[in-house]
Write an enzyme that holds these catalytic residues in place. Structure first.
Site, short mmCIF file in Angstrom:
data_model
loop_
_atom_site.label_atom_id
_atom_site.label_comp_id
_atom_site.label_asym_id
_atom_site.label_seq_id
_atom_site.Cartn_x
_atom_site.Cartn_y
_atom_site.Cartn_z
N LYS A 151 30.41 39.82 50.40
CA LYS A 151 29.79 38.47 49.54
C LYS A 151 31.23 37.76 49.08
CE LYS A 151 29.06 36.65 46.12
NZ LYS A 151 29.53 35.12 45.95
N GLU A 167 38.89 46.20 41.16
CA GLU A 167 40.20 45.46 41.19
C GLU A 167 40.01 44.10 40.57
OE1 GLU A 167 41.81 45.58 45.10
OE2 GLU A 167 40.45 47.17 45.74
N CYS A 216 46.19 37.88 41.12
CA CYS A 216 45.89 38.91 40.43
C CYS A 216 46.97 39.57 39.88
CB CYS A 216 45.12 39.88 40.90
SG CYS A 216 45.56 40.80 42.36
N GLU A 227 44.82 36.54 30.72
CA GLU A 227 45.10 35.82 32.10
C GLU A 227 44.79 34.46 32.21
OE1 GLU A 227 42.35 37.23 35.27
OE2 GLU A 227 44.11 37.84 36.47
P1 NAD Z 1 34.90 36.26 39.68
O1 NAD Z 1 34.85 37.61 38.98
O2 NAD Z 1 34.51 35.04 38.98
O3 NAD Z 1 34.20 36.56 40.98
C1 NAD Z 1 34.34 37.34 41.89
C2 NAD Z 1 33.33 37.65 42.93
O4 NAD Z 1 32.26 38.23 42.12
C3 NAD Z 1 32.72 36.41 43.63
O5 NAD Z 1 32.19 36.89 44.66
C4 NAD Z 1 31.40 35.93 42.47
O6 NAD Z 1 30.60 35.22 43.11
C5 NAD Z 1 31.05 37.35 42.30
N1 NAD Z 1 30.21 37.53 41.10
C6 NAD Z 1 30.02 36.55 39.99
N2 NAD Z 1 29.01 36.97 39.26
C7 NAD Z 1 28.31 38.05 39.84
C8 NAD Z 1 27.21 38.93 39.26
N3 NAD Z 1 26.69 38.45 38.23
N4 NAD Z 1 26.88 40.15 40.35
C9 NAD Z 1 27.46 40.13 41.40
N5 NAD Z 1 28.66 39.46 41.65
C10 NAD Z 1 29.12 38.44 40.99
O7 NAD Z 1 36.32 36.25 40.13
P2 NAD Z 1 37.21 35.04 40.61
O8 NAD Z 1 37.08 33.74 39.68
O9 NAD Z 1 36.49 34.52 41.99
O10 NAD Z 1 38.58 35.32 40.78
C11 NAD Z 1 39.60 35.68 39.99
C12 NAD Z 1 39.73 37.08 39.27
O11 NAD Z 1 39.94 37.99 40.30
C13 NAD Z 1 40.93 37.09 38.45
O12 NAD Z 1 40.66 37.65 37.28
C14 NAD Z 1 42.04 37.80 39.30
O13 NAD Z 1 43.02 38.41 38.57
C15 NAD Z 1 41.12 38.72 39.87
N6 NAD Z 1 41.63 39.20 41.30
C16 NAD Z 1 42.19 40.56 41.24
C17 NAD Z 1 42.73 40.99 42.48
C18 NAD Z 1 42.96 42.53 42.44
O14 NAD Z 1 43.35 43.13 43.59
N7 NAD Z 1 43.12 43.27 41.67
C19 NAD Z 1 42.90 40.26 43.53
C20 NAD Z 1 42.44 39.07 43.34
C21 NAD Z 1 41.78 38.48 42.34
#
Ligand code: NAD
Length: 481
Positions: free
Chosen positions: A177, A251, A287, A391
């Site tokens: 997704k 992650e 991240c 963050e």
């Molecule tokens: P997010 O948590 O808003 O979204 C991530 C994913 O989760 C998206 O596909 C979103 O549609 C989905 N999602 C949202 N609500 C959901 C729900 N209720 N149920 C299931 N899925 C749901 O994150 P973002 O804004 O897309 O990305 C930024 C974040 O990701 C930052 O905090 C960043 O640090 C983190 N990140 C971590 C890594 C790592 O490897 N540790 C890598 C990249 C980004």
């Protein structure tokens, strides 16, 4: 105005729109223009993807490891052959510079999928324990079943690949997704891989998390969920998966310390800290960005001077041009969030060292509709400020001075996050002590952002990783004859 193209889900080997026909617009963050539409999938699409992945599981998992390796090598070839197109799509989709996507991400994908192919054999290696005559213990590595990978927008092709490649290598079937802010490159990957992988082995379903990912997180047809995303989403998923006690890998985010000791080679540390770790790399939307910079006092002024010089040379604008060194923020919503921290930092009393401007004044007319923030650095000696603890996920960093190694360790570990850390020193002893004492999943010494092992955080940065063993469980058997 570019032509708007419609993209489809990949479910059971077919390219399909959302069952109810709904779509979402995809915006190019460098211009603010809609350039594609993606399916706004819902519960019916989620159910179809789970059914397709379940149906494909027996054959895929029952195949010899060499058979799966053969398929994954073919996937690697698809990435090599289509690297240019995919790099451009990813750049337009999420604002990541073409210099990042074409030179770093896509070549990396060929390596990653080839590596996953080589790991297929490791995924089926068990252990043998001799309990004496006539009694032998054996273990067998088994895939979980259907794995759901939920990915963020900041590096879609890499994150999709890290999850899918190793989960598939281990014999699972997979549903991805993508994030609604940047989905197109993932859906294009689906179109290309449809020609290569058996139907249902890899499914890609786009839409809003709460509408299409949530039903899959709750489904008993899904056996493991791997999320790369924010802490808030991880908490929602943890609650949603409680009913079926699903294994999770999370992650998450970070506020990673990047620590410069007085004996460091500043010719390496200054660009390492400034460009690689925070500002120009994906405009700070990474991240493990080293967005909390700790500098030992004797070199504090010199480092600030050098960082300022580097930031002054940053060029914003056309993300497809190799001359541009920093891209936009991914979306209007994220732009609001990042710019709000400029105000928060000022209100908290942090000193603005450089930057602080945002909006159309930073770019030419063609990019005036995009989401631009210039490299910004705050300075403070109070690590409890929000700009030190939260963050920001943009080109806004904070710098703090320190005197002793003890103080550096205390400041670095004073965070709810524990994703990564950078240490810049010429002293091997300092480096080794810091490696042991920093409470983070990764420590880079005299470098940053080179990923050799799967990323795994501590504390609120989550747990679990994307490796072939993480996508298997070990079954034990005791044989007595
Ligand atoms: P997010 O948590 O808003 O979204 C991530 C994913 O989760 C998206 O596909 C979103 O549609 C989905 N999602 C949202 N609500 C959901 C729900 N209720 N149920 C299931 N899925 C749901 O994150 P973002 O804004 O897309 O990305 C930024 C974040 O990701 C930052 O905090 C960043 O640090 C983190 N990140 C971590 C890594 C790592 O490897 N540790 C890598 C990249 C980004």
């Amino acid at each position: 105005m570019t032509e708007v193209r419609d993209y489809s889900n990949l479910i059971g080997g077919e390219l399909r729109p959302a069952a109810d026909g709904r779509t979402l617009d995809s915006v190019n963050p460098a211009t603010g223009e809609v350039w594609a539409t993606i399916p706004r999938s819902g519960a019916a699409d989620a159910a179809a993807a789970v059914e397709a992945a379940r149906a494909a599981f027996p054959k895929w998992s029952g195949m010899p490891a060499a058979g799966r390796a053969h398929y994954l090598r073919k996937v690697a070839e698809v990435f090599a052959k289509n690297a240019k197109e995919l790099a451009e799509l990813e750049t337009i989709d999420n604002g990541r510079l073409i210099t990042e996507t074409a030179k770093r991400d896509l070549p990396g994908m060929t390596y990653l999928w080839t590596n996953a192919a080589a790991e297929c054999a490791a995924a089926v290696e068990g252990r043998s324990v001799d309990f004496g005559p006539g009694s032998q213990g054996l273990t067998r590595r088994e895939p979980y079943g259907v794995v759901l990978g939920i990915i963020p927008w900041n590096s879609p092709i890499s994150t999709l690949s890290a999850k899918a490649a190793f989960a598939l290598a281990a014999g699972n079937t997979v549903i991805i997704k993508p994030a609604e802010q940047a989905t197109v490159s993932s859906l294009r990957v689906g179109e290309l891989l449809r020609e290569v992988l058996p139907p249902g082995v890899l499914n890609i379903v786009s839409g809003l998390g709460e509408e299409v990912a949530d039903p899959m997180v709750r489904s008993r047809g899904v056996n493991k969920v791997s999320l790369t995303g924010s802490v808030g989403t991880a908490q929602i998923i943890t609650r949603a998966s409680a009913e079926s006690l699903k294994p999770l890998a999370l992650e998450l985010g970070g506020k990673s310390p990047n620590i410069v000791f007085a004996d460091a080679d500043l010719d390496r540390a200054a660009p390492g800290v400034t460009t690689q770790a925070i500002f120009t790399a994906n405009a700070g939307q990474i991240c493990y960005g080293g967005s909390r910079i700790l500098i030992q006092r004797p070199v504090y002024d010199e480092m600030i001077y050098r960082m300022k010089e580097i930031a002054a040379g940053v060029r914003l604008g056309d993300t497809l041009s190799p001359d541009t060194t920093m891209g936009p923020i991914v979306s209007a919503e994220q732009y609001e969030r990042v710019t709000s921290y400029l105000e928060i930092g000022a209100k908290e009393g942090a000193e603005l060292v450089f930057g602080g401007r945002f909006g159309a004044e930073l770019v030419d007319e063609a990019h005036a509709g995009g989401y631009w923030v210039e490299p910004t650095l705050f300075a403070t000696s109070d690590n409890s400020l929000r700009v030190c603890q939260e963050e920001i996920f943009g080109p806004v960093a904070v710098v703090l001075p320190f005197d002793t190694e003890e103080e550096a360790v205390a400041l670095a570990n004073d965070s709810v996050y524990g994703l990564a850390a950078g240490v810049w020193t010429r002293d091997l002893g300092t480096a080794q002590r810091m490696f042991r004492r920093l409470d983070t999943g990764t420590v880079w010494v005299n470098t940053y952002r080179k990923v050799m092992f799967p990323l795994e955080g501590t504390k609120d940065s989550g747990y679990g990783n994307d490796s072939v063993l993480a996508y298997t469980r070990e079954k034990a058997g005791l044989f007595e004859f």
